[in-house]
Scaffold this active site. Structure first.
Site, PDB file in Angstrom:
ATOM      1  N   ARG A  16      61.217  31.623  63.295  1.00  0.00           N
ATOM      2  CA  ARG A  16      62.175  32.700  63.058  1.00  0.00           C
ATOM      3  C   ARG A  16      63.599  32.170  63.123  1.00  0.00           C
ATOM      4  NH1 ARG A  16      66.721  34.778  65.152  1.00  0.00           N
ATOM      5  NH2 ARG A  16      65.845  34.424  67.230  1.00  0.00           N
ATOM      6  N   ASP A  17      64.009  31.693  64.266  1.00  0.00           N
ATOM      7  CA  ASP A  17      65.388  31.261  64.467  1.00  0.00           C
ATOM      8  C   ASP A  17      65.727  30.074  63.582  1.00  0.00           C
ATOM      9  OD1 ASP A  17      67.917  31.077  65.521  1.00  0.00           O
ATOM     10  OD2 ASP A  17      67.286  30.972  67.596  1.00  0.00           O
ATOM     11  N   HIS A 211      67.889  30.016  76.698  1.00  0.00           N
ATOM     12  CA  HIS A 211      67.860  29.723  75.264  1.00  0.00           C
ATOM     13  C   HIS A 211      69.100  28.884  74.950  1.00  0.00           C
ATOM     14  CE1 HIS A 211      67.044  31.105  70.944  1.00  0.00           C
ATOM     15  NE2 HIS A 211      68.213  30.497  70.862  1.00  0.00           N
ATOM     16  N   HIS A 213      71.320  25.923  72.817  1.00  0.00           N
ATOM     17  CA  HIS A 213      71.556  25.240  71.545  1.00  0.00           C
ATOM     18  C   HIS A 213      72.170  23.873  71.834  1.00  0.00           C
ATOM     19  CE1 HIS A 213      71.332  28.738  68.485  1.00  0.00           C
ATOM     20  NE2 HIS A 213      70.686  29.079  69.586  1.00  0.00           N
ATOM     21  N   CYS A 244      73.268  29.471  64.382  1.00  0.00           N
ATOM     22  CA  CYS A 244      73.792  30.832  64.402  1.00  0.00           C
ATOM     23  C   CYS A 244      74.571  31.055  63.102  1.00  0.00           C
ATOM     24  CB  CYS A 244      74.700  31.051  65.608  1.00  0.00           C
ATOM     25  SG  CYS A 244      75.466  32.690  65.680  1.00  0.00           S
TER      26      CYS A 244
END
Length: 312
Positions: A16-17, A211, A213, A244
């Site tokens: 998904r991400d 979460h 990055h 993002c």
């Protein structure tokens, strides 16, 4: 360093991400075979898609087709991201194909408006309805708070503001709160300070998930810092896929195989077959036709026998 957890949970969010941030749409067939491979690596939680508007994120327009086509072991929990009630309605048409939902909003007004064109309070109003309905449908619910560690538009995000949003999500039905380092602004000292504060604010009935990055190369250090204060649930993306959409330059999530390699070498169990996971990343690299950011996928798992790592 404190006593580390003996075992952690990892939710793979790449399908998904990761896929939603690719400039081109990945073929449904390729998505399905990548998810099927991931589901056979020992991963027990995979976020497979999102029921967002196809005109907003065309890369995930095939959410229903992916859900219906994947074949995963019974012990793998599948989750979908839903942005609002309309997305939940679409997801519930396939209720027998997944187990969990995630909802999201930002901790800063500027990022929330840039991302979903709503104020934080407007987002919370909608998500309360989504979480209530999802719980009624028997789904496990996670609320993800983006920019928890800092906002590229506003800078420092007060920890208490994040805690207030987390409490709102908990009270609305979220059983898990994910704290997102959306543009890679977190540092280990900050992580060590914030998670205990959020735990105190939320109590012990809610699972806290990190979460991170890897925008500025600090993601693994932040994972270790979170472990050091008792966090035992993480989200990551195979191949370091993701990022993002706003702002530009917010590169991928921490690579799942890099996290697994570090933890297993430290004696923290993940239950994940690292060589099989590296195979999945190699498949994604071939589908996308470009190198990926994962270190372990490039160097191979640590080989203590003295033999050179097998090329992949």
């Amino acid at each position: 360093m404190g006593e580390l957890p003996q075992r952690v949970k990892i939710r793979e969010v790449g399908p998904r991400d990761g896929f939603q941030n690719e400039p081109e749409t990945i073929d449904t067939f390729d998505k399905v075979r990548l998810i099927d491979q991931l589901a056979r690596t020992g991963l027990r939680r995979i976020e497979v898609t999102s029921f967002v508007r196809p005109d907003v994120i065309p890369q995930l327009a095939d959410a229903a087709a992916v859900l219906e086509a994947i074949e995963v072991p019974d012990d793998v929990a599948l989750s979908v991201l839903v942005p609002n009630e309309r997305g939940l309605d679409r997801a519930l048409e396939h209720r027998d194909r997944f187990h969990e939902i995630s909802v999201f909003l930002s901790a800063s007004e500027s990022h929330n408006r840039a991302n979903v064109n709503r104020s934080i309070e407007e987002s919370l109003t909608g998500l309360r309805l989504v979480l209530g309905r999802a719980r009624d449908a028997g789904l496990r619910c996670e609320g993800v708070i983006s920019t928890s560690f800092g906002c590229p538009y506003e800078g420092v995000v007060p920890a208490e503001r994040v805690a207030e949003i987390a409490r709102e999500l908990r009270d609305a039905g979220a059983q898990e709160i994910g704290f997102g380092d959306t543009t890679g602004m977190a540092n280990p000292r900050q992580v060590r300070e914030l998670f205990p504060a959020w735990r105190e604010a939320l109590g012990d009935d809610v699972e806290l998930t990190a979460h991170f990055h890897n925008t500025r190369g600090q993601a693994l250090a932040n994972v270790l810092a979170a472990l050091d204060v008792g966090v035992a649930s993480f989200e990551s993306s195979f191949g370091e896929l993701g990022g993002c959409p706003v702002p530009a330059g917010a590169t991928g999530n921490v690579a799942t195989e890099d996290v697994v390699s570090m933890l297993e070498e430290m004696g923290v169990r993940t239950g994940i077959d690292l060589p099989a996971l590296v195979v999945a990343t190699g498949m994604a690299r071939d589908v996308l036709g470009r190198p990926l950011g994962s270190h372990v996928a490039t160097a191979g798992p640590v080989d203590w026998s003295g033999a050179a790592p097998t090329s992949r």
